[in-house]
Design an enzyme around this catalytic site. Structure first.
Site, short mmCIF file in Angstrom:
data_model
loop_
_atom_site.label_atom_id
_atom_site.label_comp_id
_atom_site.label_asym_id
_atom_site.label_seq_id
_atom_site.Cartn_x
_atom_site.Cartn_y
_atom_site.Cartn_z
N ASP A 1 -8.30 -8.22 -17.70
CA ASP A 1 -8.49 -9.34 -18.62
C ASP A 1 -7.14 -9.78 -19.17
OD1 ASP A 1 -9.17 -11.15 -20.59
OD2 ASP A 1 -10.52 -9.80 -21.68
N HIS B 1 0.83 -1.21 0.00
CA HIS B 1 0.00 0.00 0.00
C HIS B 1 0.86 1.26 0.00
CE1 HIS B 1 -3.57 2.30 0.30
NE2 HIS B 1 -4.28 1.46 1.01
#
Length: 440
Positions: free
Chosen positions: A384, A171
């Site tokens: 994808d 993070h």
């Protein structure tokens, strides 16, 4: 399906470095990157069904016959050319705080694994997980300091042809939109194309307010243990409350699915928890601050993948939240969101800090505070690699003492939304669930 718990076989683990030479040396992290709560590897699982028409899902130099692991590994190396800081290591201060990224091309740890079962055998990793999450997430290799790692990836292929990508992402280097931006870049390259967005480091544009109060990490001391609950919310349910909100404002007003569901969750939780009516309850949610920094970030912030958010906090007496309609609670949330630009500007200018005891980024284990997050617009659901977008995304958390509510996209065949919560004690889960189902 007890056997599934032992069905994961890690085949290989190796370091992936950029496919071409990249700049070396340290890159400074921003104030927000260095904030204590960023000292964590955010974990998530991305579940992909097999794609029978894989051959038509790729173009260019992509290999339609390659396995998911080989395809993603090759695309990862290409993506790291532009995102080369992710192949580095965090530079830690004496107290363990993250200060910079050393762009040393130390590499991203990539693990290839296989499962003896099908995704259907393990219910596509619906909760409760039939496979321990640690089997699907990349492990920390021996000799590595976990605090210095930026990114680890594991691709687990299943017997059905589907696969799961497990990410552990620092993070300190990227927020949610930034991490999703990088994953989509890998996907673009895996399908034989080029990334749709050029990344920018741009950390100097992030405010570094003098005297800003910096809180500490939340602790479990005295905190309540909270129960996990996931709910699929139909589009009809969401539209019902949207219509109520519009009707209450003359038919011209609009509210989002996020506002509806978070208002419902906040009210249902407040009722179920049984707080005293005069006790203040709080709702905290992260808002993208890139629009606020468009003048200082290149290209208006497009391509920036570092931490760039503000935690908005709204508060009200428990009795008011519990006794209000969903429409009225939505208004409380909207009023808070409208304050965000001015409040962020005050914080960035140093007008909020130690002097008045305000730290908007402080995360707390106080049971009266609900921390909510919207994953539906981050971009994870659109990644994808050539097999189509994920069937679903599973956010993971190790902190069962911080009240959380995460909104994620549902399965493709279930229009609406999915709400993942860990926000009430076990004895209150049934009441919270009933409150969420009630459409009155």
């Amino acid at each position: 399906m007890a056997a599934a718990a032992k069905s994961i076989d890690r085949l290989a683990a190796r370091r992936v470095v950029p496919a071409e030479p990249t700049p070396a040396g340290p890159l400074r992290l921003s104030w927000l990157d260095r904030y204590p709560t960023q000292m964590a590897l955010i974990e998530s699982l991305h579940v992909f069904k097999p794609a029978p028409d894989r051959a038509v899902a790729v173009s260019g130099d992509a290999d339609a016959s390659a396995s998911p692991a080989k395809t993603i590994e090759k695309a990862l190396a290409k993506a790291l050319v532009s995102y080369y800081p992710l192949a580095g290591r965090l530079v830690l201060s004496e107290d363990g705080a993250q200060q910079a990224v050393d762009c040393s091309n130390a590499g991203v740890w990539f693990t290839e694994a296989a499962a003896a079962c099908t995704l259907e055998d393990v219910d596509y990793l619906e909760a409760p997980l039939m496979i321990p999450k640690d089997e699907l997430l990349p492990p920390t290799p021996a000799g590595e300091d976990e605090r210095a790692l930026v990114l680890l990836v594991q691709v687990t292929s299943f017997a059905c042809g589907g696969f799961v990508v497990g990410f552990r992402f620092s993070h300190a280097v990227a927020d949610g939109p930034g991490a999703a931006q990088f994953m989509n870049a890998i996907g673009d390259l895996a399908r034989g194309g080029e990334p749709s967005m050029e990344p920018q480091w741009g950390r100097d544009a992030i405010p570094d307010p003098a005297g800003a109060l910096v809180g500490g990490l939340p602790t479990p001391d005295g905190a309540k243990r909270l129960e996990y609950l996931a709910m699929d919310i139909s589009a009809d349910y969401i539209n019902h409350f949207k219509a109520e909100y519009a009707a209450a404002h003359g038919g011209a007003a609009w509210c989002s699915a996020f506002e509806v569901l978070i208002a419902k969750a906040w009210r249902s939780r407040t009722r179920a928890a049984g707080f005293e009516p005069d006790s203040p309850v709080h709702l905290c949610f992260a808002m993208n601050a890139r629009p606020m920094l468009g003048a200082t970030l290149a290209r208006g912030g497009a391509g920036f993948y570092g931490n760039c958010y503000y935690i908005m906090r709204v508060s009200a007496p428990a009795g008011k939240v519990a006794g209000s309609s969903v429409t009225e609670v939505v208004k409380i949330i909207k009023d808070g969101k409208r304050r965000m630009p001015a409040e962020f500007a005050r914080w960035a200018a140093g007008d909020m800090g130690a002097a008045d005891g305000v730290d908007p980024y402080q995360i707390t284990s106080d049971y009266r505070t609900l921390l909510v997050s919207d994953w539906t617009r981050l971009g994870f659901a659109e990644v994808d690699y050539g097999w189509g977008p994920p069937a679903h995304v599973v956010p993971l958390t190790n902190l069962d003492y911080i009240a959380t509510c995460i909104l994620v996209k549902p399965w493709a065949h279930k229009p609406g939304a999915r709400l993942i919560t860990q926000c009430v004690t076990p004895d209150r889960v049934a009441a919270f669930h009933e409150g969420m189902l009630d459409m009155n």
